[in-house]
Enzyme design. Structure first.
Site, mmCIF file in Angstrom:
data_model
loop_
_atom_site.group_PDB
_atom_site.id
_atom_site.type_symbol
_atom_site.label_atom_id
_atom_site.label_comp_id
_atom_site.label_asym_id
_atom_site.label_seq_id
_atom_site.Cartn_x
_atom_site.Cartn_y
_atom_site.Cartn_z
ATOM 1 N N HIS A 121 0.867 -1.201 0.000
ATOM 2 C CA HIS A 121 0.000 0.000 0.000
ATOM 3 C C HIS A 121 0.896 1.240 0.000
ATOM 4 C CE1 HIS A 121 -3.809 2.206 1.280
ATOM 5 N NE2 HIS A 121 -2.873 3.141 1.200
ATOM 6 N N HIS A 147 1.586 5.406 -1.724
ATOM 7 C CA HIS A 147 1.226 6.578 -2.531
ATOM 8 C C HIS A 147 2.497 7.131 -3.164
ATOM 9 C CE1 HIS A 147 -2.856 6.776 -0.849
ATOM 10 N NE2 HIS A 147 -2.264 6.273 0.218
ATOM 11 N N LYS A 190 -9.396 0.120 -5.803
ATOM 12 C CA LYS A 190 -9.390 0.695 -4.464
ATOM 13 C C LYS A 190 -10.726 1.339 -4.180
ATOM 14 C CE LYS A 190 -7.827 2.172 -0.550
ATOM 15 N NZ LYS A 190 -6.770 3.128 -0.229
ATOM 16 N N HIS A 202 -10.470 1.285 1.836
ATOM 17 C CA HIS A 202 -10.205 2.251 2.906
ATOM 18 C C HIS A 202 -11.391 2.111 3.853
ATOM 19 C CE1 HIS A 202 -8.589 6.118 4.562
ATOM 20 N NE2 HIS A 202 -9.770 6.027 5.139
ATOM 21 N N HIS A 216 -4.569 -0.650 5.773
ATOM 22 C CA HIS A 216 -4.068 0.099 6.933
ATOM 23 C C HIS A 216 -5.026 0.057 8.124
ATOM 24 C CE1 HIS A 216 -6.635 3.027 4.989
ATOM 25 N NE2 HIS A 216 -5.735 3.410 4.119
HETATM 26 C C1 NCD Z 1 -3.396 9.209 1.995
HETATM 27 C C2 NCD Z 1 -2.895 10.265 0.995
HETATM 28 O O1 NCD Z 1 -2.303 11.248 1.418
HETATM 29 O O2 NCD Z 1 -3.073 10.068 -0.211
HETATM 30 N N1 NCD Z 1 -3.398 9.775 3.307
HETATM 31 C C3 NCD Z 1 -3.357 9.112 4.480
HETATM 32 O O3 NCD Z 1 -3.485 9.739 5.528
HETATM 33 N N2 NCD Z 1 -3.182 7.810 4.535
HETATM 34 C C4 NCD Z 1 -4.726 8.719 1.604
HETATM 35 C C5 NCD Z 1 -5.132 7.467 2.318
HETATM 36 O O4 NCD Z 1 -4.581 6.404 2.093
HETATM 37 O O5 NCD Z 1 -6.051 7.534 3.146
HETATM 38 ZN ZN ZN Z 2 -3.185 5.143 1.625
#
Ligand code: NCD
Ligand code: ZN
Length: 368
Positions: free
Chosen positions: A38, A40, A123, A160, A198
């Site tokens: 997972h 970003h 997702k 999520h 998460h």
């Molecule tokens: C993530 C993001 O910044 O894209 N932020 C986070 O707090 N985890 C988005 C997400 O996965 O919820």
């Molecule tokens: Zn995330």
């Protein structure tokens, strides 16, 4: 430098300790190369800035689709994958595993195209749940035909897991999501592979351990290391703010228990979510902890604190591939017990970014 010290340095750390060395006293930890289930990565200059940290540690990563605009089609995922590969520094091997952003209107036909393009998962963001989730699903019943197509084609659903109802206390949103969404989802799509992303609560850990059908969860390093006090220690700490938000200590303890239990349903997903420091440090701060620069070191710290370094490889390198139906990686990486200071700031395009634990000394270090 004495020869004893010399032995602890990374360049000499090629082997695990002898089999009779207790892991608690181990100076090095050699693992099959892990994956991040997972992540970003963002796009453009931000992508270029953050990708090398992940590619240095992980062979593969599940890349989140919450760009602006979100990655909603197979064609967009293929193009994003190309941009990631183009941003990869020479000499680093890394495989991005692509995902699509599920919307109320994702056509069932898109699932076959996605599968053919190598997309592995969709997702589910409840609309408004987190950063860049405005286009998310307003009611999961609207996605029924698409979920059926995913179940048929073997694509995973990554969720999520928070309701967005303003009436529900933010610390309860994950537990309520289990009742309102996860249980009906599991009942209606018994063959669909579902990853509860998460997870942050004892309720979610227990649900995943007992849920029917192919169900798993990712766990972040920060949710294994911190409870919600970290947000308020000596003042408001924006770099500890992520979604789902950190919870009470009893939840952290339950997450550590799940991660170190040996149950193959639990595996590593950093949720490293980079935001410029100036964006985190303002009156409205975006959600996300940037952990990629020291992800494995932070996890090692959590497993060590639990006396469970012997469970780390399964969590980091074996359970994820098994659930996704992918081969494990052939390479090996080595972590060394060697104190080092995480930089205060790192470049982030034209801006700066602060990794979680910026300026702190970490006790584990991944060998180059
Ligand atoms: C993530 C993001 O910044 O894209 N932020 C986070 O707090 N985890 C988005 C997400 O996965 O919820
Ligand atoms: Zn995330």
């Amino acid at each position: 430098m004495s020869s004893g010290e010399h032995e602890t340095r990374c360049e000499n750390a090629r082997v695990n300790p002898p089999a009779d060395t207790p892991l608690a006293a181990a100076r090095t930890l050699q693992l099959r190369q892990p994956d991040d289930w997972h992540l970003h990565l963002r796009d453009g200059a931000a992508l270029e800035a953050v990708l090398p940290y992940t590619a240095r540690q992980f062979a593969r990563a599940i890349v989140m689709p919450n760009l602006r605009p979100p990655v909603t089609t197979a064609a967009a995922a293929v193009a994003y994958r190309q941009r990631i590969l183009a941003a990869l520094p020479a000499g680093l091997a890394f495989e991005p595993l692509m995902t699509l952003y599920l919307t109320d209107n994702t056509p069932p036909d898109e699932i076959r195209r996605a599968r053919d393009a190598g997309v592995v998962a969709l997702k589910l963001y409840p609309a408004g749940a987190t950063t860049n989730s405005d286009a998310g699903v307003t009611d999961i019943r609207k996605t029924r035909a698409t979920l059926e197509a995913m179940q048929r084609e073997g694509l995973l659903l990554l969720v999520h897991g928070e309701v967005t109802d303003a009436e529900i206390d933010i610390f309860d949103r994950e537990a309520v999501f289990i009742d309102r969404v996860m249980q009906p989802l599991r009942r209606d799509f018994p063959e669909l592979k579902v990853v509860f992303e998460h997870i942050t609560t004892a309720e979610a850990a227990q649900y995943v351990a007992e849920a029917p059908g192919p169900t798993a969860a990712t766990l972040t390093a920060h949710h294994l290391l911190y409870n919600r006090n970290a947000l308020f220690t000596g003042g408001l700490r924006p770099h500890y703010y992520c979604l789902p938000v950190l919870k009470k200590e009893r939840h952290r303890v339950a997450l550590v228990q799940a991660a170190t239990s040996g149950n193959p349903r639990f595996f590593l997903g950093t949720d490293s979510a980079p935001h410029a420091a100036a964006m985190k440090e303002q009156s409205v701060c975006g959600a996300g902890c940037f952990t990629a620069p020291a992800a494995l070191e932070l996890y090692a710290e959590a497993f060590e604190a639990a006396g469970a370094l012997d469970k780390f490889e399964a969590f980091a390198s074996l359970n994820g591939p098994a659930f996704y139906g992918l081969p494990v990686n052939e390479g090996r990486i080595t972590l060394k017990r060697e104190p080092w200071a995480l930089p205060e700031t790192l470049p982030f395009g034209d801006a700066l970014i602060k990794p979680l634990r910026a300026g702190d000394t970490l006790n584990w270090k991944m060998c180059p």
